[in-house]
Design a protein around this motif. Sequence first.
Motif, short mmCIF file in Angstrom:
data_model
loop_
_atom_site.label_atom_id
_atom_site.label_comp_id
_atom_site.label_asym_id
_atom_site.label_seq_id
_atom_site.Cartn_x
_atom_site.Cartn_y
_atom_site.Cartn_z
N HIS A 449 38.49 -0.08 -13.14
CA HIS A 449 37.97 -1.73 -14.14
C HIS A 449 37.66 -2.63 -12.84
N TYR A 450 36.69 -3.18 -13.25
CA TYR A 450 36.31 -4.13 -12.07
C TYR A 450 36.16 -5.69 -12.87
N PHE A 451 36.63 -6.64 -11.85
CA PHE A 451 36.82 -8.03 -12.29
C PHE A 451 35.87 -8.95 -12.14
N GLY A 452 34.77 -8.36 -11.39
CA GLY A 452 33.66 -9.62 -11.04
C GLY A 452 34.32 -10.76 -10.58
N LYS A 516 42.07 -12.77 -5.83
CA LYS A 516 40.64 -13.00 -5.14
C LYS A 516 39.37 -12.33 -6.27
N PRO A 517 38.29 -12.92 -5.71
CA PRO A 517 37.15 -12.42 -6.53
C PRO A 517 36.82 -10.93 -6.14
N TRP A 518 35.96 -10.34 -6.95
CA TRP A 518 35.29 -9.07 -6.65
C TRP A 518 36.35 -7.99 -6.35
N LEU A 519 37.12 -7.81 -7.08
CA LEU A 519 38.44 -6.76 -7.16
C LEU A 519 38.14 -5.77 -8.25
N ALA A 520 38.51 -4.67 -7.99
CA ALA A 520 38.51 -3.63 -9.09
C ALA A 520 39.82 -2.77 -8.71
N VAL A 521 40.37 -2.10 -9.68
CA VAL A 521 41.32 -1.08 -9.71
C VAL A 521 40.93 0.10 -10.04
N ARG A 522 41.42 1.30 -9.42
CA ARG A 522 41.06 2.51 -9.72
C ARG A 522 42.45 3.21 -9.85
#
Lengths: 526, 526
Positions: A449-452, A516-522
């Motif tokens: 999931h990417y948060f932009g 923070k910006p530009w996070l993702a979870v895996r």
Amino acid sequence: MAVSRRMMLAGSMGAGAAVLARSASAAVAQPGQVERWGVLELAFDGPRTGNPFDDVALSVRFSSDGRTIRVPGFYDGDGVYRVRFSPPETGRWQWTSESSAATMSGKSGSFECTAPSAGNHGPVRVAAGYHFAYADGTPFRQIGTTCYSWALQSEAKCAQTLATLKTAPFNKMRMLVFPNVESVATNPFVRTGPGPRDWDPARIDPAYFRRFEDRIRKLGDLGIEADVILFHPYDEKRGYSDMARADDERYLRYIIARFGAYRNLWWSMANEYDDVKSKTMADWDHLLQMLQAEDPHDRLRSIHQITTYYDNRKPWITHSSIQNGAAVLDDVRAQLHRSFGLKPVVFDEVCYEGNSKLRWGNLTGEQMVERFWWGLMGGTYVGHSETIDPERNADHSWLGQGGRLAGTSPPRLAFLRRIMEEGPAPGIEPIQTWWNYSIAGKEFEYYLHYFGSEQPTQWPVVLPGRKGQPMNAYRLDIIDTWNMTISPVDGLFRMQRHGDYDFHDPARPTVTLPGKPWLAVRLVKV
Amino acid sequence: MAVSRRMMLAGSMGAGAAVLARSASAAVAQPGQVERWGVLELAFDGPRTGNPFDDVALSVRFSSDGRTIRVPGFYDGDGVYRVRFSPPETGRWQWTSESSAATMSGKSGSFECTAPSAGNHGPVRVAAGYHFAYADGTPFRQIGTTCYSWALQSEAKCAQTLATLKTAPFNKMRMLVFPNVESVATNPFVRTGPGPRDWDPARIDPAYFRRFEDRIRKLGDLGIEADVILFHPYDEKRGYSDMARADDERYLRYIIARFGAYRNLWWSMANEYDDVKSKTMADWDHLLQMLQAEDPHDRLRSIHQITTYYDNRKPWITHSSIQNGAAVLDDVRAQLHRSFGLKPVVFDEVCYEGNSKLRWGNLTGEQMVERFWWGLMGGTYVGHSETIDPERNADHSWLGQGGRLAGTSPPRLAFLRRIMEEGPAPGIEPIQTWWNYSIAGKEFEYYLHYFGSEQPTQWPVVLPGRKGQPMNAYRLDIIDTWNMTISPVDGLFRMQRHGDYDFHDPARPTVTLPGKPWLAVRLVKV
């Protein structure tokens, strides 16, 4: 005219170069073997008079194990004609030549196609509908870039570009055959006078293409696919993209015969096809159909637009090549391009990292990287370039001429490539886009999931899943896509049913995030 | 067998009904006149024996002013055959019949096609590439709804549905020919036994279709387009959508001849075509091509998917009919469907307002209305339905059977329709979607910006515009799309250049907004 037999040369595709062996008994010298997906090259002396591009036909039939492939030849100047063939299978291959020139016709020979050497995975093909893989099954995770006229620059500049690429994350290069910016090599056709339009489309200059294919090979040596763009609208002065139908066909046949055997070659029929005012949709359809019909190596085929999307469902298209800077700011927008074309999607132009005064060339590095991530989440692929240029007009930047990279996105794209390579093969699938989960991966095994640009402090760990589907337990990593860190979260998420459509872990329904910006979870199944 | 001449009936399209006049001198009775886009009906007595659906061919050639249109007839039972024609132009029309039955062949006559009466705007056609307009040029601003099997319910229930529609905002109704939920009319074909599959596809029951067309006409009387869906996958028990090719063709020919003359008729080849397991893509292509070739009235043609988008660029498709609940949550997602199909886009299914336990049927009214607004901003059109049902399974709701509306979205859709009707003709265009303005309208004249669920307290009034383009001055309205208010903001926004790409008013660069969800702003040039 005299016809001599010339030593045949195998292509220099790095480890794929054939071992040459002169056959003592045969009238025609030939290599004893070539590796699978390497380049076997036959060379003949032939007619020098008349127009060798129009007057002389040459082809060779290669046969092995009941399969025959007819490969067209091309004129390389100085009375030399060549045929290049990349054998798709190992084993013994027989060949026989046919030509309108009696002296080149009826020649024959054979060679052994050996197993590919290390690092030779074969050409890239479409895999699993929406992805790419090399012919040996290795996934190809596209991280493209564009240097339109890099191959037409000085030897020194070309060397600099190659040196840059050697440590860059890119595995596909979009490049024009015809120049669009200031270049050293500018004459694909023989010049007939001093004016920009003084050239003869019936007289191809082999030196131009010999120089160009050297760059294709050198990209191959670096493991980079050469996405070669045959026409473009940026050359009204010289008009190479405004030839008549018969001239286009001659050029296309030449390119097919000359470049097609290189296993790292992709065809892009045009850049911004719909801005080439001299050609109609029927022209493009014709040229693409011809390419499909006449390329014995069946390389990947696409066409790139500025405004009007080409109908990528047409059977001669292998994947969608899209220009759209807004479509890759959202996973569903990107994914919709798969639904339309029903083929892999490469967003080959999404604006560029740079300092151009033009809005298509002034993305921050963060914005460039963001586009790759949204594209990934939509099950598609994205292309980079850079317009950092003292003159701020992009001509002398990486986009125009290659050279050095000055932007901040490439290390983050290398990081992304690592994430992709650690993920499911052959690629990331969007998951239930209808229901706005904004997750992608492989159901019940792997999720991103990417948060932009959001700055989330927590995320509800909810995965789509219904009664009877595997709930599984997952480990979770927090990925900082800009700072290039992967932070594992302690423990597991042990999924249970959560309503009719979802799974979650009732003991830990959310995960805390660093805001923070530009996070993702895996999430990866354990 | 005896052939008599029967009184011809004009269709009862409300004010479009023809004035009937028996011609004293002609052997065949005929109406002296019919209005343009009305229905002229010729009726013949013909063979009763054998299978009239397979054994008897009948058509009539209508000619006027050098133009000839061949219109197929259909069997209406009891030895009666009919031909229905909707004249596209005023003036004198001649007709001649052709039939495999000698007694119906070679008849002829003529009539006068008069100007349309008030309220008769003609059939809806594609306009300006991505929109719709009636044949007289009046824009058709699609606000659709779906009641799949409403036309197959009891007379009382049908009357209730029509009464509901009379005060509802909808101007297009999607409706199935074959039932999908509990219905009163369930036998389009003659039954041969007690089981659900005991029916004869070669024996169409005219009564079923006579009843159905009465509902088409009554929709027409209310100014509502009938989007008639010919096949669907929800009927495995009876299998009406699983007929053999020849049976499908017989049914399709019958439908074309029987319904095609009604000017409010649209063809939808199937609902969720890709879930009809008995048919392939080649089957759908064939049926759509046949529809295009054999429908003399050339009504609008679409096909609706569940998963795999049909290739709406195929020439027999007039507009894209899309099911996607996520695509209309963002203007760019919606707009991309225009780029894909290059035709008007109707999101005919975007989930429904309701209380269903199924996630596709539990939108709030706000969520239903939001989808219409985002669709509008993308230059597309959206469809409503409602799944408020005591049993929560949608079968007995507005979606399944029609009846009464219980949701909160219809008044807001009426308000939206008013906004659309006050806007540019023939419709709203997305503007510079690449650059994330999220505005739509008509450049330099009219702009909408929609905020969805955001709760903005101000908005920078920036419009795209470049040097040399008209800057203009605009009045601005704040629109509350849920509370249905339009609040003009005092004064004007007098645009000046703002960077290379934009205009704004330096004296008032922003507008204050009330910080509520579901807002829009409208700028109209003064």
